[in-house]
Scaffold this motif. Structure first.
Motif, PDB file in Angstrom:
ATOM      1  N   PHE A   1       0.877  -1.246  -0.114  1.00  0.00           N
ATOM      2  CA  PHE A   1       0.034   0.022  -0.143  1.00  0.00           C
ATOM      3  C   PHE A   1       0.742   1.306   0.161  1.00  0.00           C
ATOM      4  CE2 PHE A   1      -3.275  -3.002   1.447  1.00  0.00           C
ATOM      5  CZ  PHE A   1      -4.310  -2.613   0.536  1.00  0.00           C
ATOM      6  N   TYR A   2       2.150   1.279   0.764  1.00  0.00           N
ATOM      7  CA  TYR A   2       2.962   2.456   0.607  1.00  0.00           C
ATOM      8  C   TYR A   2       3.373   2.734  -0.949  1.00  0.00           C
ATOM      9  CZ  TYR A   2       3.456   2.575   5.696  1.00  0.00           C
ATOM     10  OH  TYR A   2       3.618   2.520   7.096  1.00  0.00           O
ATOM     11  N   GLN A   3       3.822   1.718  -1.804  1.00  0.00           N
ATOM     12  CA  GLN A   3       3.890   1.852  -3.146  1.00  0.00           C
ATOM     13  C   GLN A   3       2.858   2.162  -4.016  1.00  0.00           C
ATOM     14  OE1 GLN A   3       6.003  -1.796  -4.205  1.00  0.00           O
ATOM     15  NE2 GLN A   3       7.567  -1.585  -2.625  1.00  0.00           N
ATOM     16  N   ASP A   4       1.672   1.643  -3.698  1.00  0.00           N
ATOM     17  CA  ASP A   4       0.607   1.878  -4.442  1.00  0.00           C
ATOM     18  C   ASP A   4      -0.441   2.863  -4.357  1.00  0.00           C
ATOM     19  OD1 ASP A   4       1.662  -0.517  -6.220  1.00  0.00           O
ATOM     20  OD2 ASP A   4       0.689  -1.860  -4.691  1.00  0.00           O
ATOM     21  N   PHE A   5      -0.480   3.420  -3.248  1.00  0.00           N
ATOM     22  CA  PHE A   5      -1.500   4.167  -2.795  1.00  0.00           C
ATOM     23  C   PHE A   5      -1.350   5.523  -1.895  1.00  0.00           C
ATOM     24  CE2 PHE A   5      -3.715   0.256  -3.610  1.00  0.00           C
ATOM     25  CZ  PHE A   5      -4.842   0.535  -4.347  1.00  0.00           C
ATOM     26  N   ASP A   6      -1.962   6.446  -2.018  1.00  0.00           N
ATOM     27  CA  ASP A   6      -1.786   7.844  -1.222  1.00  0.00           C
ATOM     28  C   ASP A   6      -3.043   7.631  -0.420  1.00  0.00           C
ATOM     29  OD1 ASP A   6       0.719   8.662  -2.228  1.00  0.00           O
ATOM     30  OD2 ASP A   6      -0.613   9.576  -4.041  1.00  0.00           O
ATOM     31  N   LEU A   7      -3.056   8.236   1.013  1.00  0.00           N
ATOM     32  CA  LEU A   7      -4.098   8.551   1.780  1.00  0.00           C
ATOM     33  C   LEU A   7      -4.459   9.868   1.617  1.00  0.00           C
ATOM     34  CD1 LEU A   7      -2.517   6.791   4.983  1.00  0.00           C
ATOM     35  CD2 LEU A   7      -3.947   5.721   3.331  1.00  0.00           C
ATOM     36  N   THR A   8      -5.599  10.268   1.049  1.00  0.00           N
ATOM     37  CA  THR A   8      -5.996  11.353   0.567  1.00  0.00           C
ATOM     38  C   THR A   8      -6.574  12.418   1.361  1.00  0.00           C
ATOM     39  OG1 THR A   8      -7.814  10.267  -0.542  1.00  0.00           O
ATOM     40  CG2 THR A   8      -5.899  10.689  -1.796  1.00  0.00           C
ATOM     41  N   TRP A   9      -7.392  11.698   2.544  1.00  0.00           N
ATOM     42  CA  TRP A   9      -8.308  12.424   3.417  1.00  0.00           C
ATOM     43  C   TRP A   9      -8.877  11.682   4.601  1.00  0.00           C
ATOM     44  CZ3 TRP A   9     -13.778  11.918   4.252  1.00  0.00           C
ATOM     45  CH2 TRP A   9     -14.186  11.039   3.684  1.00  0.00           C
ATOM     46  N   GLY A  10      -9.010  12.682   5.594  1.00  0.00           N
ATOM     47  CA  GLY A  10      -9.281  11.744   7.054  1.00  0.00           C
ATOM     48  C   GLY A  10      -8.269  11.898   7.999  1.00  0.00           C
ATOM     49  N   ASP A  11      -7.217  12.596   7.803  1.00  0.00           N
ATOM     50  CA  ASP A  11      -6.113  12.594   8.682  1.00  0.00           C
ATOM     51  C   ASP A  11      -5.693  11.130   9.182  1.00  0.00           C
ATOM     52  OD1 ASP A  11      -4.238  14.013  10.280  1.00  0.00           O
ATOM     53  OD2 ASP A  11      -5.684  14.237  11.922  1.00  0.00           O
ATOM     54  N   HIS A  12      -5.719  11.210  10.609  1.00  0.00           N
ATOM     55  CA  HIS A  12      -5.422   9.768  11.158  1.00  0.00           C
ATOM     56  C   HIS A  12      -6.405   8.631  11.082  1.00  0.00           C
ATOM     57  CE1 HIS A  12      -7.996  11.950  14.174  1.00  0.00           C
ATOM     58  NE2 HIS A  12      -8.232  10.696  14.560  1.00  0.00           N
ATOM     59  N   ARG A  13      -7.474   8.746  10.434  1.00  0.00           N
ATOM     60  CA  ARG A  13      -8.617   7.923  10.382  1.00  0.00           C
ATOM     61  C   ARG A  13      -8.270   7.072   9.136  1.00  0.00           C
ATOM     62  NH1 ARG A  13     -10.418  12.920  11.179  1.00  0.00           N
ATOM     63  NH2 ARG A  13     -11.850  13.070  12.952  1.00  0.00           N
ATOM     64  N   ALA A  14      -7.011   7.272   8.292  1.00  0.00           N
ATOM     65  CA  ALA A  14      -6.631   6.470   7.317  1.00  0.00           C
ATOM     66  C   ALA A  14      -4.987   5.995   7.560  1.00  0.00           C
ATOM     67  CB  ALA A  14      -6.677   7.059   5.687  1.00  0.00           C
ATOM     68  N   LYS A  15      -5.099   4.835   7.701  1.00  0.00           N
ATOM     69  CA  LYS A  15      -3.601   4.150   8.212  1.00  0.00           C
ATOM     70  C   LYS A  15      -3.145   3.051   7.379  1.00  0.00           C
ATOM     71  CE  LYS A  15      -5.006   5.142  13.046  1.00  0.00           C
ATOM     72  NZ  LYS A  15      -5.213   4.282  14.528  1.00  0.00           N
ATOM     73  N   ILE A  16      -1.726   2.930   6.942  1.00  0.00           N
ATOM     74  CA  ILE A  16      -1.233   2.012   6.345  1.00  0.00           C
ATOM     75  C   ILE A  16      -0.204   1.267   7.460  1.00  0.00           C
ATOM     76  CG2 ILE A  16       0.341   0.955   4.691  1.00  0.00           C
ATOM     77  CD1 ILE A  16      -0.556   3.699   2.868  1.00  0.00           C
TER      78      ILE A  16
END
Length: 287
Positions: free
Chosen positions: A32-47
């Motif tokens: 997921f680090y390589q394939d995606f960006d966390l776009t919104w929600g601050d700390h609510r989205a986590k890898i």
């Protein structure tokens, strides 16, 4: 909703094939680090777990979301998701591909939460050149909150196939021959979000989100995307490295499985909604 048939009579070879395919997908996920960006929600989205696991959460203040770093133009996309457990009424977990702009294309999975014990509604849609209104909805034949299940899109020049655990639930055929645009020219990113939609999501908005149950969380793993250019295929895993998706249509066995799902678990089909389309269904419904 109870099914009128089961898979108990499937040939053993087919069952073994599905088991092997499932194990391959589970063993070779993307990062997921390589394939995606966390776009919104601050700390609510986590890898987490070194990029092997991603979670989205929703509370009263905000939901969350992510999107792919890459754009995809035709391919096979697989993601394993464990949906919000318990009373998920009012929540929507959206997982879809989309291009940008007023004439965008889009391929949608949306999971509409429900009261604890009631089934999720899987809402699907296809947009072409900015036009959607092609909804089909299904109940799932399992509890999607207990374990991870694989939600896939096969997208080629011939058709778009929606699959759940490799079982086809919907096919949108290329109907350009009768004047219906088909999404094959606009590259799309993968998006997912968990958000509050209690104005419409559960029983038409009659059941609201119970914020005492927050935070609501959905979890993702084992992403795989395969695309090909010419004779060269690229994949975030080794599971589908032969480019078979490029010409994939449903064989006789897959058609039987599709009919099984649509007979027993489909709860809405725009093609049969005569109140909505009194002049007759849209032209692609004839195929």
């Amino acid at each position: 909703m109870a099914a009128s048939s089961s898979y108990s009579g499937l040939p053993m070879l087919l069952l073994l094939t599905l088991v092997v395919l499932s194990s391959l997908m589970a063993a070779h996920g993307g990062n997921f680090y390589q394939d995606f960006d966390l776009t919104w929600g601050d700390h609510r989205a986590k890898i987490m777990n070194g990029g092997q696991l991603l979670s989205l959460s929703l509370d009263r203040a905000s939901g969350s979301g992510f999107r792919s770093k890459r754009e995809y133009l035709l391919g096979r996309i697989d993601m394993q998701i464990k949906l919000v457990a318990g009373n998920s009424a009012g929540t929507v977990t959206a997982y879809y591909l989309s291009s940008q702009g007023p004439t965008h294309d889009e391929i949608d999975f949306e999971f509409l939460g429900n009261l604890s014990g009631d089934p999720y509604v899987l809402h699907t849609n296809v947009f072409t050149q900015g036009k959607g209104n092609r909804e089909q909805q299904f109940y799932l034949w399992f509890d999607p909150t207990k374990n991870f299940h694989t939600y896939s899109v096969v997208w080629n020049q011939l058709n778009i196939i929606f699959l759940v655990d490799n079982t086809p639930i919907r096919v949108f055929k290329n109907a350009e021959s009768i004047g219906v645009p088909f999404p094959k020219n606009q590259a799309m990113r993968i998006y997912s979000s968990l958000w509050n939609a209690d104005d419409w999501a559960t029983q038409g908005g009659r059941v609201k989100t119970d914020w005492t149950k927050a935070p609501f969380t959905a979890t993702y793993k084992n992403f795989n995307a395969q695309t090909c250019s010419g004779t060269s295929c690229t994949s975030s895993s080794s599971s589908f490295s032969d480019g078979a998706w490029k010409s994939q249509q449903l064989d006789a066995y897959s058609l039987r499985r599709l009919r099984w799902v649509q007979k027993n678990y489909m709860i809405y089909n725009y093609c049969t909604d005569l109140k909505r389309f009194p002049q007759g269904p849209p032209p692609e419904c004839r195929l």
